[in-house]
Design an enzyme around this catalytic site. Structure first.
Site, mmCIF file in Angstrom:
data_model
loop_
_atom_site.group_PDB
_atom_site.id
_atom_site.type_symbol
_atom_site.label_atom_id
_atom_site.label_comp_id
_atom_site.label_asym_id
_atom_site.label_seq_id
_atom_site.Cartn_x
_atom_site.Cartn_y
_atom_site.Cartn_z
ATOM 1 C CG ASN A 86 22.419 8.259 45.983
ATOM 2 O OD1 ASN A 86 21.983 9.365 46.278
ATOM 3 N ND2 ASN A 86 23.470 8.080 45.205
ATOM 4 C CG ASP A 143 25.776 14.864 54.962
ATOM 5 O OD1 ASP A 143 25.519 15.149 56.149
ATOM 6 O OD2 ASP A 143 25.744 13.698 54.519
ATOM 7 C CE LYS A 165 38.746 19.013 52.197
ATOM 8 N NZ LYS A 165 39.058 17.639 52.561
ATOM 9 C CG ASP A 188 24.109 24.059 60.564
ATOM 10 O OD1 ASP A 188 23.738 23.340 59.613
ATOM 11 O OD2 ASP A 188 25.070 23.769 61.289
HETATM 12 C C1 LIG Z 1 23.558 16.227 58.579
HETATM 13 S S1 LIG Z 1 22.460 14.879 58.459
HETATM 14 C C2 LIG Z 1 20.897 15.615 58.967
HETATM 15 C C3 LIG Z 1 19.897 14.584 59.422
HETATM 16 C C4 LIG Z 1 18.503 15.137 59.773
HETATM 17 N N1 LIG Z 1 17.808 15.624 58.578
HETATM 18 C C5 LIG Z 1 18.580 16.214 60.805
HETATM 19 O O1 LIG Z 1 18.298 17.374 60.462
HETATM 20 O O2 LIG Z 1 18.891 15.916 61.966
HETATM 21 C C6 LIG Z 1 22.226 14.645 56.699
HETATM 22 C C7 LIG Z 1 21.744 13.231 56.351
HETATM 23 O O3 LIG Z 1 21.519 13.097 54.942
HETATM 24 C C8 LIG Z 1 21.975 11.805 54.530
HETATM 25 N N2 LIG Z 1 22.248 11.856 53.076
HETATM 26 C C9 LIG Z 1 23.258 12.530 52.482
HETATM 27 N N3 LIG Z 1 23.237 12.340 51.148
HETATM 28 C C10 LIG Z 1 22.168 11.524 50.888
HETATM 29 C C11 LIG Z 1 21.625 10.958 49.694
HETATM 30 N N4 LIG Z 1 22.171 11.192 48.494
HETATM 31 N N5 LIG Z 1 20.528 10.179 49.805
HETATM 32 C C12 LIG Z 1 19.978 9.924 51.018
HETATM 33 N N6 LIG Z 1 20.446 10.426 52.181
HETATM 34 C C13 LIG Z 1 21.527 11.220 52.123
HETATM 35 C C14 LIG Z 1 23.199 11.601 55.399
HETATM 36 O O4 LIG Z 1 23.601 10.250 55.497
HETATM 37 C C15 LIG Z 1 22.751 12.174 56.744
HETATM 38 O O5 LIG Z 1 22.129 11.207 57.555
#
Ligand SMILES: C[S@@+](CC[C@H](N)C(=O)[O-])C[C@H]1O[C@@H](n2cnc3c(N)ncnc32)[C@H](O)[C@@H]1O
Length: 212
Positions: free
Chosen positions: A92, A118, A122, A154
């Protein structure tokens, strides 16, 4: 390799993700641990880093990802490709960034990317977003002078929130562009999410900060 099946989202605030990572021995991780390091936060499947590591052998690349099966698969692909300047860690980023960066050779962290994080739309979920003030502050502490942070999303509101968090930190200066958002990606490789968005002809909001 067929893609492992994984959940779309995990909640980084849930109990199981509260234990910070134990940093690896960087001498075991990279063939040349003193090379400049590019850190990708939330690297997903890791394909962006896989291609970057091949293009830029004089850099090391590190991907952080909270969905564990993705990390195992990315590491397997990296091993098959025989790359010694690329690594992925399951963690994390919100509690593991500091212990990780603290054990790196000083000054190596020179580039950071946060791409399509991500959105957690909400209101009550917004604390789950990866770019929190502490994360920005840890990057301010460990990023080398003139080191860069490249951000893209985006979702305009998400991009704007991240933009504001870096802009309000005096350690960072935004690279000025004609309009608020950079029209082009300065990096040579697009992420998977980026390709998906561009294929749908949707806009991408990009910004670049420098450690001053
Ligand atoms: C929407 S994806 C985008 C993946 C990639 N960067 C792309 O542009 O194709 C966001 C990624 O961030 C990861 N993620 C979200 N919160 C995180 C955290 N606190 N620590 C590590 N990874 C995280 C998610 O599991 C996901 O794989």
């Amino acid at each position: 390799l067929a893609r492992v099946r994984v959940r779309q989202h995990v909640n980084p605030l849930s109990q199981i993700y509260q234990t910070p990572i134990v940093p690896p021995d960087w001498n075991q991780v990279y063939a040349e641990p003193q090379q400049p390091l590019h850190l990708d936060i939330g690297c997903g499947w890791g394909r962006f880093l896989l291609e970057m590591a091949q293009l830029e052998p004089a850099w090391n690349f590190l991907g952080l990802e909270i969905r564990e099966p993705l990390v195992h698969q990315a590491l397997e692909i990296k091993s098959q490709a025989g790359l010694t300047n690329l690594y992925y860690l399951f963690c994390n980023a919100n509690n593991s960034l500091k212990p990780l960066l603290d054990t790196l050779p000083p000054g190596v962290l020179q580039r950071v990317t946060i791409q399509f994080p991500d959105p957690w739309f909400k209101k009550r979920h917004q604390k789950r977003r990866v770019v929190q003030p502490d994360l920005v502050q840890n990057l301010a502490i460990y990023l080398a002078q003139q080191g860069q942070v490249f951000i893209q999303s985006d979702i305009k509101e998400v991009a704007q929130e991240i933009y504001n968090r870096f802009e309000e930190n005096p350690a960072f200066q935004r690279v000025q562009t004609e309009h608020q958002w950079m029209p082009e990606n300065p990096l040579p490789i697009a992420t998977e999410r980026e390709l998906h968005v561009l294929n749908q002809q949707l806009p991408v909001y990009r910004t670049l900060f420098v450690r001053v």
